[in-house]
Motif scaffolding. Structure first.
Motif, PDB file in Angstrom:
ATOM      1  N   GLU A  13       0.877  -1.177   0.000  1.00  8.84           N
ATOM      2  CA  GLU A  13       0.000   0.000   0.000  1.00  8.84           C
ATOM      3  C   GLU A  13       0.907   1.218   0.000  1.00  8.84           C
ATOM      4  O   GLU A  13       1.832   1.310   0.817  1.00  8.84           O
ATOM      5  CB  GLU A  13      -0.888   0.002   1.250  1.00  8.84           C
ATOM      6  CG  GLU A  13      -1.749   1.219   1.409  1.00  8.84           C
ATOM      7  CD  GLU A  13      -2.954   1.257   0.487  1.00  8.84           C
ATOM      8  OE1 GLU A  13      -3.538   2.343   0.360  1.00  8.84           O
ATOM      9  OE2 GLU A  13      -3.319   0.216  -0.102  1.00  8.84           O
ATOM     10  N   GLN A  14       0.670   2.156  -0.901  1.00  8.88           N
ATOM     11  CA  GLN A  14       1.474   3.381  -0.935  1.00  8.88           C
ATOM     12  C   GLN A  14       1.143   4.224   0.293  1.00  8.88           C
ATOM     13  O   GLN A  14      -0.010   4.592   0.500  1.00  8.88           O
ATOM     14  CB  GLN A  14       1.195   4.177  -2.219  1.00  8.88           C
ATOM     15  CG  GLN A  14       1.681   3.493  -3.470  1.00  8.88           C
ATOM     16  CD  GLN A  14       3.181   3.262  -3.474  1.00  8.88           C
ATOM     17  OE1 GLN A  14       3.966   4.043  -2.969  1.00  8.88           O
ATOM     18  NE2 GLN A  14       3.581   2.137  -4.046  1.00  8.88           N
ATOM     19  N   SER A  15       2.156   4.497   1.089  1.00  7.19           N
ATOM     20  CA  SER A  15       1.940   5.211   2.340  1.00  7.19           C
ATOM     21  C   SER A  15       3.269   5.725   2.876  1.00  7.19           C
ATOM     22  O   SER A  15       4.338   5.277   2.451  1.00  7.19           O
ATOM     23  CB  SER A  15       1.309   4.265   3.365  1.00  7.19           C
ATOM     24  OG  SER A  15       1.112   4.914   4.599  1.00  7.19           O
ATOM     25  N   GLN A  16       3.180   6.621   3.850  1.00  2.00           N
ATOM     26  CA  GLN A  16       4.360   7.110   4.552  1.00  2.00           C
ATOM     27  C   GLN A  16       4.990   6.000   5.386  1.00  2.00           C
ATOM     28  O   GLN A  16       6.193   5.996   5.626  1.00  2.00           O
ATOM     29  CB  GLN A  16       3.943   8.264   5.476  1.00  2.00           C
ATOM     30  CG  GLN A  16       5.048   8.788   6.357  1.00  2.00           C
ATOM     31  CD  GLN A  16       4.564   9.641   7.513  1.00  2.00           C
ATOM     32  OE1 GLN A  16       3.458   9.479   8.009  1.00  2.00           O
ATOM     33  NE2 GLN A  16       5.404  10.567   7.948  1.00  2.00           N
ATOM     34  N   TRP A  19       3.450  -0.614   4.855  1.00  2.72           N
ATOM     35  CA  TRP A  19       2.063  -1.061   4.884  1.00  2.72           C
ATOM     36  C   TRP A  19       1.876  -2.062   3.760  1.00  2.72           C
ATOM     37  O   TRP A  19       2.122  -1.745   2.599  1.00  2.72           O
ATOM     38  CB  TRP A  19       1.180   0.144   4.705  1.00  2.72           C
ATOM     39  CG  TRP A  19      -0.297  -0.024   4.734  1.00  2.72           C
ATOM     40  CD1 TRP A  19      -1.023  -1.178   4.592  1.00  2.72           C
ATOM     41  CD2 TRP A  19      -1.252   1.022   4.899  1.00  2.72           C
ATOM     42  NE1 TRP A  19      -2.361  -0.904   4.663  1.00  2.72           N
ATOM     43  CE2 TRP A  19      -2.526   0.441   4.855  1.00  2.72           C
ATOM     44  CE3 TRP A  19      -1.134   2.395   5.075  1.00  2.72           C
ATOM     45  CZ2 TRP A  19      -3.695   1.194   4.979  1.00  2.72           C
ATOM     46  CZ3 TRP A  19      -2.291   3.138   5.201  1.00  2.72           C
ATOM     47  CH2 TRP A  19      -3.563   2.559   5.158  1.00  2.72           C
ATOM     48  N   HIS A  77      -4.831  -5.599   6.310  1.00  8.59           N
ATOM     49  CA  HIS A  77      -3.801  -4.563   6.258  1.00  8.59           C
ATOM     50  C   HIS A  77      -2.848  -4.805   7.415  1.00  8.59           C
ATOM     51  O   HIS A  77      -3.299  -4.998   8.554  1.00  8.59           O
ATOM     52  CB  HIS A  77      -4.431  -3.175   6.423  1.00  8.59           C
ATOM     53  CG  HIS A  77      -5.421  -2.827   5.371  1.00  8.59           C
ATOM     54  ND1 HIS A  77      -5.115  -2.011   4.317  1.00  8.59           N
ATOM     55  CD2 HIS A  77      -6.726  -3.185   5.206  1.00  8.59           C
ATOM     56  CE1 HIS A  77      -6.176  -1.870   3.549  1.00  8.59           C
ATOM     57  NE2 HIS A  77      -7.175  -2.578   4.069  1.00  8.59           N
ATOM     58  N   MET A  79       0.417  -2.854   9.137  1.00  8.35           N
ATOM     59  CA  MET A  79       1.104  -1.569   9.108  1.00  8.35           C
ATOM     60  C   MET A  79       2.068  -1.439  10.275  1.00  8.35           C
ATOM     61  O   MET A  79       1.715  -1.760  11.410  1.00  8.35           O
ATOM     62  CB  MET A  79       0.082  -0.434   9.215  1.00  8.35           C
ATOM     63  CG  MET A  79      -0.948  -0.414   8.123  1.00  8.35           C
ATOM     64  SD  MET A  79      -2.401   0.558   8.584  1.00  8.35           S
ATOM     65  CE  MET A  79      -3.506  -0.752   9.093  1.00  8.35           C
ATOM     66  N   ASP A  85       4.870   9.161  12.901  1.00 10.22           N
ATOM     67  CA  ASP A  85       4.125   9.140  11.644  1.00 10.22           C
ATOM     68  C   ASP A  85       2.973  10.136  11.732  1.00 10.22           C
ATOM     69  O   ASP A  85       2.578  10.567  12.813  1.00 10.22           O
ATOM     70  CB  ASP A  85       3.729   7.722  11.209  1.00 10.22           C
ATOM     71  CG  ASP A  85       2.547   7.086  11.931  1.00 10.22           C
ATOM     72  OD1 ASP A  85       1.512   7.747  12.105  1.00 10.22           O
ATOM     73  OD2 ASP A  85       2.658   5.891  12.287  1.00 10.22           O
ATOM     74  N   MET A  92      -4.606   4.907  10.505  1.00  7.35           N
ATOM     75  CA  MET A  92      -4.201   5.554   9.252  1.00  7.35           C
ATOM     76  C   MET A  92      -5.385   6.115   8.467  1.00  7.35           C
ATOM     77  O   MET A  92      -5.202   6.909   7.571  1.00  7.35           O
ATOM     78  CB  MET A  92      -3.393   4.582   8.395  1.00  7.35           C
ATOM     79  CG  MET A  92      -2.029   4.250   8.975  1.00  7.35           C
ATOM     80  SD  MET A  92      -0.964   5.696   9.230  1.00  7.35           S
ATOM     81  CE  MET A  92      -0.633   6.183   7.541  1.00  7.35           C
ATOM     82  N   TRP A  93      -6.586   5.721   8.813  1.00 12.81           N
ATOM     83  CA  TRP A  93      -7.784   6.277   8.176  1.00 12.81           C
ATOM     84  C   TRP A  93      -8.387   7.393   9.031  1.00 12.81           C
ATOM     85  O   TRP A  93      -9.411   7.954   8.692  1.00 12.81           O
ATOM     86  CB  TRP A  93      -8.834   5.182   7.967  1.00 12.81           C
ATOM     87  CG  TRP A  93      -8.377   4.123   7.020  1.00 12.81           C
ATOM     88  CD1 TRP A  93      -8.433   4.181   5.660  1.00 12.81           C
ATOM     89  CD2 TRP A  93      -7.815   2.860   7.348  1.00 12.81           C
ATOM     90  NE1 TRP A  93      -7.933   3.008   5.127  1.00 12.81           N
ATOM     91  CE2 TRP A  93      -7.537   2.180   6.141  1.00 12.81           C
ATOM     92  CE3 TRP A  93      -7.500   2.225   8.551  1.00 12.81           C
ATOM     93  CZ2 TRP A  93      -6.983   0.912   6.094  1.00 12.81           C
ATOM     94  CZ3 TRP A  93      -6.941   0.955   8.505  1.00 12.81           C
ATOM     95  CH2 TRP A  93      -6.689   0.315   7.291  1.00 12.81           C
ATOM     96  N   GLN A  96      -5.363  13.189  10.768  1.00 17.11           N
ATOM     97  CA  GLN A  96      -3.925  13.427  10.773  1.00 17.11           C
ATOM     98  C   GLN A  96      -3.555  14.259  11.993  1.00 17.11           C
ATOM     99  O   GLN A  96      -4.215  15.247  12.319  1.00 17.11           O
ATOM    100  CB  GLN A  96      -3.504  14.141   9.487  1.00 17.11           C
ATOM    101  CG  GLN A  96      -2.002  14.244   9.352  1.00 17.11           C
ATOM    102  CD  GLN A  96      -1.572  14.697   7.976  1.00 17.11           C
ATOM    103  OE1 GLN A  96      -2.225  14.414   6.989  1.00 17.11           O
ATOM    104  NE2 GLN A  96      -0.467  15.406   7.915  1.00 17.11           N
TER     105      GLN A  96
END
Length: 120
Positions: A13-16, A19, A77, A79, A85, A92-93, A96
């Motif tokens: 999964e594209q993420s900081q 994941w 998922h 992570m 982070d 993560m959903w 922020q």
């Protein structure tokens, strides 16, 4: 795709954060729909991926989730979470918590090589 066998496949999964997602090869809607050998394979691979992330990245916490509301297909998922982070301690959903910054983590491709050695 990172890994696949007859029962499951693993994608990034594209993420900081580091994941990955583990999917069933056949699109079962619920975990209880999966045959018992597939359930065992899922849990075995989830645990191996969790342990690999812990050893490789040394995160604050590992998050494992399975919602599948938008994509009604069994998948999980996994992570690696870090205090710095952008979302920690939220999911993560979630909301922020701070500006995104470079976490200076080891290269994900190196993690993939590490993980593949464990999944053999």
């Amino acid at each position: 795709m990172i890994y696949k066998n007859d029962l499951i496949y693993i994608e990034k999964e594209q993420s900081q954060i580091p994941w990955i997602k583990i999917f069933t090869q056949y699109p079962y809607k619920e975990l209880s729909d999966c045959p018992s050998d597939l359930q065992r394979e899922l849990f075995d691979k989830i645990l191996l991926c969790e342990k690999a992330m812990i050893e490789f990245y040394k995160p604050e916490k590992i998050n494992i989730a399975s919602f599948a509301n938008y994509m009604p297909r069994v998948h999980f998922h996994i992570m690696a979470r870090f205090k710095d982070d952008a979302y920690f301690p939220e999911c993560m959903w979630g909301k922020q918590q701070r500006e995104m910054k470079d976490l200076k983590l080891p290269n994900f491709n190196d993690f993939v090589k590490f993980l593949l050695n464990i999944l053999k």
